[in-house]
Every structure is written in C-alpha cells, then in structure tokens.
Design a protein around this motif. Sequence first.
Motif, mmCIF file in Angstrom:
data_model
loop_
_atom_site.group_PDB
_atom_site.id
_atom_site.type_symbol
_atom_site.label_atom_id
_atom_site.label_comp_id
_atom_site.label_asym_id
_atom_site.label_seq_id
_atom_site.Cartn_x
_atom_site.Cartn_y
_atom_site.Cartn_z
ATOM 1 N N SER A 131 65.923 82.662 13.281
ATOM 2 C CA SER A 131 66.374 83.434 14.657
ATOM 3 C C SER A 131 67.183 82.971 15.145
ATOM 4 O O SER A 131 67.996 83.630 16.083
ATOM 5 N N MET B 57 71.488 83.951 12.459
ATOM 6 C CA MET B 57 71.449 85.035 11.465
ATOM 7 C C MET B 57 72.726 85.543 10.755
ATOM 8 O O MET B 57 72.805 86.811 10.386
ATOM 9 N N VAL C 292 66.074 84.301 4.581
ATOM 10 C CA VAL C 292 65.964 84.737 6.098
ATOM 11 C C VAL C 292 64.463 84.416 6.501
ATOM 12 O O VAL C 292 63.667 84.960 5.852
ATOM 13 N N HIS D 228 62.139 84.795 10.213
ATOM 14 C CA HIS D 228 62.091 85.174 11.668
ATOM 15 C C HIS D 228 60.887 84.184 12.393
ATOM 16 O O HIS D 228 60.086 83.906 11.505
#
Length: 105
Positions: free
Chosen positions: A26, A29, A103, A105
Amino acid sequence: ISRTVLVAGGTPVSGVVVAQPNVLTSGTMSTTFYTPGILNAWTLTIKIYTIAGELVAAPPVTPGTATAFWNALGIASGVYIATAEVQNASGGVIKQQNIKILVIH
C-alpha cells in the motif's frame, strides 16, 4: 495455509529485465521495469496478466528508453505475471522474459 515470499536485495543480474520493486504494498503501488546490461535494447514492451491469463495492463511504450512504468493502484491483491519483450532499434526481438509481481494491500 500460509506462504512466504522471499525478496532478495542486491545488484540486478545483467542481461535480464528487472522490475523494481517486484513486491508492491500500500505504500508503494508502482514498479519500474528496466534492462540493465542488455546490449542494443531500444524498446521495452510490458504486458501484465493475472495468474488466470487475463490481461490487466499494457503500460505505454517509449522507444529509445528501454524502460516502462506500471502503476498498480486499484489492482486487487495477488500475483501477476509481467511479460517483457526487448527490441533493438530495427524492431528485432532480442529478449523475452516473464517476471512475477506481487501486489499486497
């Protein structure tokens, strides 16, 4: 079930396409793709796919730079595959490579 991803730091190996960073969180990105040590690299084309093979992004190509930038903002957490194709000034393919991008989050 848990999985661990080990990201080793250090100097990239020459002659390969590098995504830095290849773990996006986060706080960070976006990633930059570049071609250290690939002689005559002129254009770098990147396409980002999900593990299922769905095309997610195709960052714009800038001839003469052999770099690309991907902003993963709004992309779901997961593992993505970046296909990289390096071309010389004549348009001939001199390198093809797949790179994993995580990725979180």
